[in-house]
Design a protein around this motif. Structure first.
Motif, PDB file in Angstrom:
ATOM      1  N   ARG A  80      41.166  30.549  52.000  1.00  0.00           N
ATOM      2  CA  ARG A  80      41.634  30.043  50.709  1.00  0.00           C
ATOM      3  C   ARG A  80      40.986  30.845  49.595  1.00  0.00           C
ATOM      4  N   GLU A  81      41.649  30.896  48.460  1.00  0.00           N
ATOM      5  CA  GLU A  81      41.155  31.706  47.343  1.00  0.00           C
ATOM      6  C   GLU A  81      39.729  31.348  46.951  1.00  0.00           C
ATOM      7  N   GLU A  82      39.421  30.057  46.881  1.00  0.00           N
ATOM      8  CA  GLU A  82      38.060  29.662  46.480  1.00  0.00           C
ATOM      9  C   GLU A  82      37.023  30.070  47.527  1.00  0.00           C
ATOM     10  N   ASP A  83      37.407  30.091  48.805  1.00  0.00           N
ATOM     11  CA  ASP A  83      36.499  30.545  49.863  1.00  0.00           C
ATOM     12  C   ASP A  83      36.242  32.040  49.738  1.00  0.00           C
ATOM     13  N   LEU A  84      37.291  32.796  49.484  1.00  0.00           N
ATOM     14  CA  LEU A  84      37.143  34.236  49.293  1.00  0.00           C
ATOM     15  C   LEU A  84      36.278  34.525  48.076  1.00  0.00           C
ATOM     16  N   ASP A  85      36.525  33.808  46.987  1.00  0.00           N
ATOM     17  CA  ASP A  85      35.738  34.009  45.758  1.00  0.00           C
ATOM     18  C   ASP A  85      34.267  33.710  45.983  1.00  0.00           C
ATOM     19  N   ARG A  86      33.968  32.629  46.710  1.00  0.00           N
ATOM     20  CA  ARG A  86      32.577  32.249  46.979  1.00  0.00           C
ATOM     21  C   ARG A  86      31.880  33.316  47.830  1.00  0.00           C
ATOM     22  N   PHE A  87      32.586  33.808  48.859  1.00  0.00           N
ATOM     23  CA  PHE A  87      32.030  34.852  49.718  1.00  0.00           C
ATOM     24  C   PHE A  87      31.761  36.121  48.901  1.00  0.00           C
ATOM     25  N   GLU A  88      32.732  36.521  48.108  1.00  0.00           N
ATOM     26  CA  GLU A  88      32.596  37.750  47.326  1.00  0.00           C
ATOM     27  C   GLU A  88      31.487  37.641  46.289  1.00  0.00           C
ATOM     28  N   ALA A  89      31.313  36.478  45.696  1.00  0.00           N
ATOM     29  CA  ALA A  89      30.240  36.286  44.716  1.00  0.00           C
ATOM     30  C   ALA A  89      28.873  36.433  45.381  1.00  0.00           C
ATOM     31  N   ALA A  90      28.715  35.871  46.570  1.00  0.00           N
ATOM     32  CA  ALA A  90      27.440  35.987  47.287  1.00  0.00           C
ATOM     33  C   ALA A  90      27.162  37.435  47.660  1.00  0.00           C
ATOM     34  N   VAL A  91      28.140  38.098  48.237  1.00  0.00           N
ATOM     35  CA  VAL A  91      27.967  39.482  48.675  1.00  0.00           C
ATOM     36  C   VAL A  91      27.638  40.393  47.493  1.00  0.00           C
ATOM     37  N   SER A  92      28.231  40.134  46.357  1.00  0.00           N
ATOM     38  CA  SER A  92      28.004  40.960  45.165  1.00  0.00           C
ATOM     39  C   SER A  92      26.554  40.931  44.697  1.00  0.00           C
ATOM     40  N   ARG A  93      25.820  39.896  45.046  1.00  0.00           N
ATOM     41  CA  ARG A  93      24.407  39.776  44.642  1.00  0.00           C
ATOM     42  C   ARG A  93      23.449  40.474  45.596  1.00  0.00           C
ATOM     43  N   TRP A  94      23.909  40.898  46.764  1.00  0.00           N
ATOM     44  CA  TRP A  94      23.018  41.443  47.783  1.00  0.00           C
ATOM     45  C   TRP A  94      22.925  42.963  47.676  1.00  0.00           C
ATOM     46  N   GLU A  96      21.586  45.088  49.612  1.00  0.00           N
ATOM     47  CA  GLU A  96      21.730  45.781  50.898  1.00  0.00           C
ATOM     48  C   GLU A  96      23.177  46.172  51.186  1.00  0.00           C
ATOM     49  N   VAL A  97      24.112  45.445  50.588  1.00  0.00           N
ATOM     50  CA  VAL A  97      25.538  45.704  50.810  1.00  0.00           C
ATOM     51  C   VAL A  97      25.987  46.748  49.794  1.00  0.00           C
ATOM     52  N   LEU A  98      26.299  47.941  50.304  1.00  0.00           N
ATOM     53  CA  LEU A  98      26.736  49.010  49.412  1.00  0.00           C
ATOM     54  C   LEU A  98      28.238  48.994  49.182  1.00  0.00           C
ATOM     55  N   ASP A  99      28.991  48.614  50.184  1.00  0.00           N
ATOM     56  CA  ASP A  99      30.449  48.553  50.076  1.00  0.00           C
ATOM     57  C   ASP A  99      30.929  47.285  50.764  1.00  0.00           C
ATOM     58  N   CYS A 100      31.944  46.663  50.203  1.00  0.00           N
ATOM     59  CA  CYS A 100      32.568  45.502  50.843  1.00  0.00           C
ATOM     60  C   CYS A 100      34.038  45.511  50.479  1.00  0.00           C
ATOM     61  N   TYR A 101      34.877  45.416  51.504  1.00  0.00           N
ATOM     62  CA  TYR A 101      36.319  45.470  51.321  1.00  0.00           C
ATOM     63  C   TYR A 101      36.979  44.237  51.924  1.00  0.00           C
ATOM     64  N   LEU A 102      37.926  43.661  51.202  1.00  0.00           N
ATOM     65  CA  LEU A 102      38.801  42.634  51.740  1.00  0.00           C
ATOM     66  C   LEU A 102      39.842  43.374  52.570  1.00  0.00           C
ATOM     67  N   MET A 103      40.038  42.936  53.813  1.00  0.00           N
ATOM     68  CA  MET A 103      40.836  43.706  54.769  1.00  0.00           C
ATOM     69  C   MET A 103      42.074  42.947  55.225  1.00  0.00           C
ATOM     70  N   THR A 104      43.018  43.700  55.767  1.00  0.00           N
ATOM     71  CA  THR A 104      44.123  43.117  56.517  1.00  0.00           C
ATOM     72  C   THR A 104      43.726  43.168  57.988  1.00  0.00           C
ATOM     73  N   GLY A 105      44.461  42.500  58.845  1.00  0.00           N
ATOM     74  CA  GLY A 105      44.197  42.578  60.277  1.00  0.00           C
ATOM     75  C   GLY A 105      43.340  41.434  60.783  1.00  0.00           C
ATOM     76  N   GLN A 106      42.617  41.689  61.863  1.00  0.00           N
ATOM     77  CA  GLN A 106      41.847  40.665  62.568  1.00  0.00           C
ATOM     78  C   GLN A 106      40.659  40.129  61.766  1.00  0.00           C
ATOM     79  N   ARG A 107      40.076  40.947  60.926  1.00  0.00           N
ATOM     80  CA  ARG A 107      38.875  40.568  60.175  1.00  0.00           C
ATOM     81  C   ARG A 107      39.201  40.443  58.703  1.00  0.00           C
TER      82      ARG A 107
END
Length: 156
Positions: A80-94, A96-107
């Protein structure tokens, strides 16, 4: 601000800046066949339109003590959009994470994480990633070596 249409000179400027972000306006102008004032104006317009998002030094990750590159594929329980937004907000603060992409497919997401060693990567997984509510699974692959890395877009 609307994105301006790029002409051949703008593309020359962008290619030159990708190769050397520290080039002086005078050198850049000479390289692209303009005088300094119009060249500087074009650069400012592209910065204002966020075509040029910033300038940065390219760092050797091994020489700064971060030799591990891990690629983690993340599957969420819900997309759901709010779940994606929450995940992306957390990842944006870390950091250690240099790149993060929302993907199509299995993941749902693919991220590149750097670490000093495997223990530090394990701490990242345990202390941060697995503590997010909506993470269903994580699959990690470790890079053995870097064949190519580039920030140079193939502008024509």
């Amino acid at each position: 601000m609307p994105t301006p249409k790029l002409d051949a000179i703008d593309r020359k400027i962008l290619r030159a800046l990708q190769e050397d972000g520290k080039i002086s306006i005078g050198e850049l102008a000479e390289k692209v066949g303009l005088s300094p004032s119009p060249c500087a104006r074009r650069v400012r317009l592209m910065e204002k339109a966020s075509i040029i998002k910033g300038y940065a030094a390219i760092i050797d990750q091994k020489k700064v003590g971060l030799p591990i590159s891990a690629f983690a594929s993340i599957k969420l329980e819900r997309q759901r959009e709010e779940d994606l937004d929450r995940f992306e907000a957390a990842v944006s603060r870390w950091p250690e994470v240099l790149d993060c992409y929302l993907m199509t497919g299995q993941r749902d997401y693919l991220m590149r994480i750097v670490a000093a060693d495997l223990e530090e990567y394990e701490r990242f997984i345990k202390d941060k990633l697995t503590r997010l509510d909506n993470v269903a699974s994580i699959e990690t692959s470790f890079a053995l070596g870097q064949v190519k890395r580039s920030e140079l877009f193939p502008l024509r």
